[in-house]
Scaffold this motif. Structure first.
Motif, PDB file in Angstrom:
ATOM      1  N   ARG A  66       4.875  -1.680   2.331  1.00 54.93           N
ATOM      2  CA  ARG A  66       5.182  -1.307   3.769  1.00 54.93           C
ATOM      3  C   ARG A  66       6.560  -1.695   4.441  1.00 54.93           C
ATOM      4  O   ARG A  66       7.253  -0.791   4.951  1.00 54.93           O
ATOM      5  N   ASP A  67       7.215  -2.851   4.026  1.00 57.14           N
ATOM      6  CA  ASP A  67       8.531  -2.977   4.272  1.00 57.14           C
ATOM      7  C   ASP A  67       9.409  -1.904   3.828  1.00 57.14           C
ATOM      8  O   ASP A  67      10.567  -1.603   4.572  1.00 57.14           O
ATOM      9  N   PHE A  68       9.338  -1.597   2.602  1.00 57.26           N
ATOM     10  CA  PHE A  68      10.312  -0.803   1.954  1.00 57.26           C
ATOM     11  C   PHE A  68      10.346   0.649   2.740  1.00 57.26           C
ATOM     12  O   PHE A  68      11.482   1.051   3.289  1.00 57.26           O
ATOM     13  N   VAL A 110      -3.776   1.583 -10.083  1.00 55.91           N
ATOM     14  CA  VAL A 110      -4.599   2.446  -9.087  1.00 55.91           C
ATOM     15  C   VAL A 110      -4.026   1.867  -7.731  1.00 55.91           C
ATOM     16  O   VAL A 110      -3.724   2.875  -6.726  1.00 55.91           O
ATOM     17  N   THR A 111      -4.176   0.866  -7.250  1.00 55.11           N
ATOM     18  CA  THR A 111      -3.786   0.344  -6.029  1.00 55.11           C
ATOM     19  C   THR A 111      -2.641   0.660  -5.742  1.00 55.11           C
ATOM     20  O   THR A 111      -2.072   0.857  -4.476  1.00 55.11           O
ATOM     21  N   GLY A 112      -1.780   0.452  -6.560  1.00 55.78           N
ATOM     22  CA  GLY A 112      -0.288   0.561  -6.313  1.00 55.78           C
ATOM     23  C   GLY A 112       0.120   2.009  -5.808  1.00 55.78           C
ATOM     24  O   GLY A 112       0.858   2.195  -5.078  1.00 55.78           O
ATOM     25  N   ALA A 113      -0.660   2.756  -6.521  1.00 51.36           N
ATOM     26  CA  ALA A 113      -0.289   4.276  -6.200  1.00 51.36           C
ATOM     27  C   ALA A 113      -0.734   4.849  -4.941  1.00 51.36           C
ATOM     28  O   ALA A 113      -0.148   5.313  -4.222  1.00 51.36           O
ATOM     29  N   TRP A 114      -1.911   4.186  -4.701  1.00 50.36           N
ATOM     30  CA  TRP A 114      -2.715   4.385  -3.263  1.00 50.36           C
ATOM     31  C   TRP A 114      -1.799   3.682  -2.008  1.00 50.36           C
ATOM     32  O   TRP A 114      -1.716   4.232  -1.147  1.00 50.36           O
ATOM     33  N   LEU A 115      -1.135   2.432  -2.386  1.00 43.00           N
ATOM     34  CA  LEU A 115      -0.481   1.904  -1.339  1.00 43.00           C
ATOM     35  C   LEU A 115       0.824   2.793  -1.083  1.00 43.00           C
ATOM     36  O   LEU A 115       1.214   2.954   0.110  1.00 43.00           O
ATOM     37  N   MET A 116       1.526   3.058  -2.054  1.00 40.06           N
ATOM     38  CA  MET A 116       2.541   3.914  -2.287  1.00 40.06           C
ATOM     39  C   MET A 116       2.456   5.238  -1.413  1.00 40.06           C
ATOM     40  O   MET A 116       3.363   5.544  -0.601  1.00 40.06           O
ATOM     41  N   ALA A 117       1.376   5.841  -1.670  1.00 41.29           N
ATOM     42  CA  ALA A 117       1.188   7.152  -0.888  1.00 41.29           C
ATOM     43  C   ALA A 117       0.643   6.929   0.478  1.00 41.29           C
ATOM     44  O   ALA A 117       1.266   7.702   1.443  1.00 41.29           O
ATOM     45  N   LYS A 118       0.009   5.876   0.753  1.00 40.25           N
ATOM     46  CA  LYS A 118      -0.467   5.601   2.006  1.00 40.25           C
ATOM     47  C   LYS A 118       0.775   5.218   3.284  1.00 40.25           C
ATOM     48  O   LYS A 118       0.716   5.992   4.300  1.00 40.25           O
ATOM     49  N   HIS A 119       1.658   4.540   2.419  1.00 38.20           N
ATOM     50  CA  HIS A 119       2.854   4.301   3.318  1.00 38.20           C
ATOM     51  C   HIS A 119       3.983   4.984   3.389  1.00 38.20           C
ATOM     52  O   HIS A 119       4.767   5.102   4.320  1.00 38.20           O
ATOM     53  N   ALA A 120       3.908   6.142   2.215  1.00 38.13           N
ATOM     54  CA  ALA A 120       5.086   7.153   2.258  1.00 38.13           C
ATOM     55  C   ALA A 120       4.397   8.435   3.171  1.00 38.13           C
ATOM     56  O   ALA A 120       5.472   8.954   3.886  1.00 38.13           O
ATOM     57  N   LEU A 121       3.272   8.663   3.077  1.00 43.75           N
ATOM     58  CA  LEU A 121       2.873   9.747   3.933  1.00 43.75           C
ATOM     59  C   LEU A 121       3.367   9.908   5.359  1.00 43.75           C
ATOM     60  O   LEU A 121       3.730  11.120   5.614  1.00 43.75           O
TER      61      LEU A 121
END
Length: 248
Positions: A66-68, A110-121
């Motif tokens: 999120r911070d990134f 899995v969760t890492g990819a989900w978090l990256m997508a969630k916060h990049a969107l």
């Protein structure tokens, strides 16, 4: 891509192997690359590329993710593409694997990819693309690699679900399923199992290991404007491993 109007791509697991190759290829093609990695390595010289900026981010730690992306927003950066490459490899017999080990595979893969997508969107415009880096283990099973295979299978489900959800916003999501490539990760896995790299090469119809640049070329295509009709798709770059496995 028109280098006069460079686009930004975020690549996870970029410090070595496939991730580094993807980051370098995209940077050479004119993308502005934000390369992420969790460890304490030096990104193997990646940061020396004039179009690459490296950062330490653990994709399984939501605050760091999120911070990134908050920092990118503050810079006014638009995220045109995301490559979820960071992953744990390896495995052991199910009886020897702890629950914590099992959960760590899912946390990163899995969760890492989900978090990256969630916060990049929120920073992704129409026309953006996401590539999840999977494996032949996304569609096949391998002994003593239950957590790895299960997590990579789950990544396929995540890819298809996100493709369906994000299509109305004009964001494409595909998964790249890779075979055995000559990377530090494969060399470490081979050593841990007392195997030779030649043993992995023999498993593929091509009779050799893949070069990381072959994986990065496929990833580049999936992100490019030449590929606007693939969505929720699996692209296998595996030297024929899956075909050979099916036919002995």
């Amino acid at each position: 891509m028109d280098v006069s109007q460079p686009k930004t791509v975020v690549v996870t697991g970029a410090s070595r192997g496939i991730g580094r190759a993807i980051a370098m290829t995209l940077a050479d093609e004119g993308w502005l690359v934000r390369g992420l990695a969790r460890g304490d390595g030096d990104f193997d010289g990646l940061g020396a590329h004039p179009r690459v900026t490296c950062a330490r981010v653990d994709v399984a730690a939501e605050k760091q993710v999120r911070d990134f992306f908050a920092s990118l927003k503050a810079e006014g950066v638009q995220v045109d593409a995301l490559v979820n490459n960071a992953a744990l490899q390896g495995g052991e017999p199910i009886g020897a694997q702890s629950l914590a080990d099992w959960q760590r595979f899912f946390s990163v893969n899995v969760t890492g990819a989900w978090l990256m997508a969630k916060h990049a969107l929120p920073l992704m415009p129409a026309g953006a693309a996401i590539v999840n880096v999977g494996s032949v283990a996304s569609v096949a099973g391998f002994a003593e690699r239950a957590a790895y295979c299960a997590s990579k299978h789950a990544l396929v489900g995540l890819t298809k679900a996100l493709a369906a959800e994000l299509a109305p916003a004009g964001v494409r999501v595909n998964i790249l399923c890779l075979g055995s490539f000559d990377t530090p990760g494969l060399r470490e896995l081979a050593r841990s199992r007392g195997a030779a790299l030649a043993d992995y090469a023999k498993r593929q119809l091509c009779g050799r290991l893949g070069d990381p640049d072959e994986a990065s070329a496929a990833c580049s295509f999936l992100l490019s404007e030449r590929n606007t009709f693939m969505n929720g798709a699996l692209m296998a770059v595996d030297g024929g491993l899956l075909v050979k496995g099916a036919h002995g």
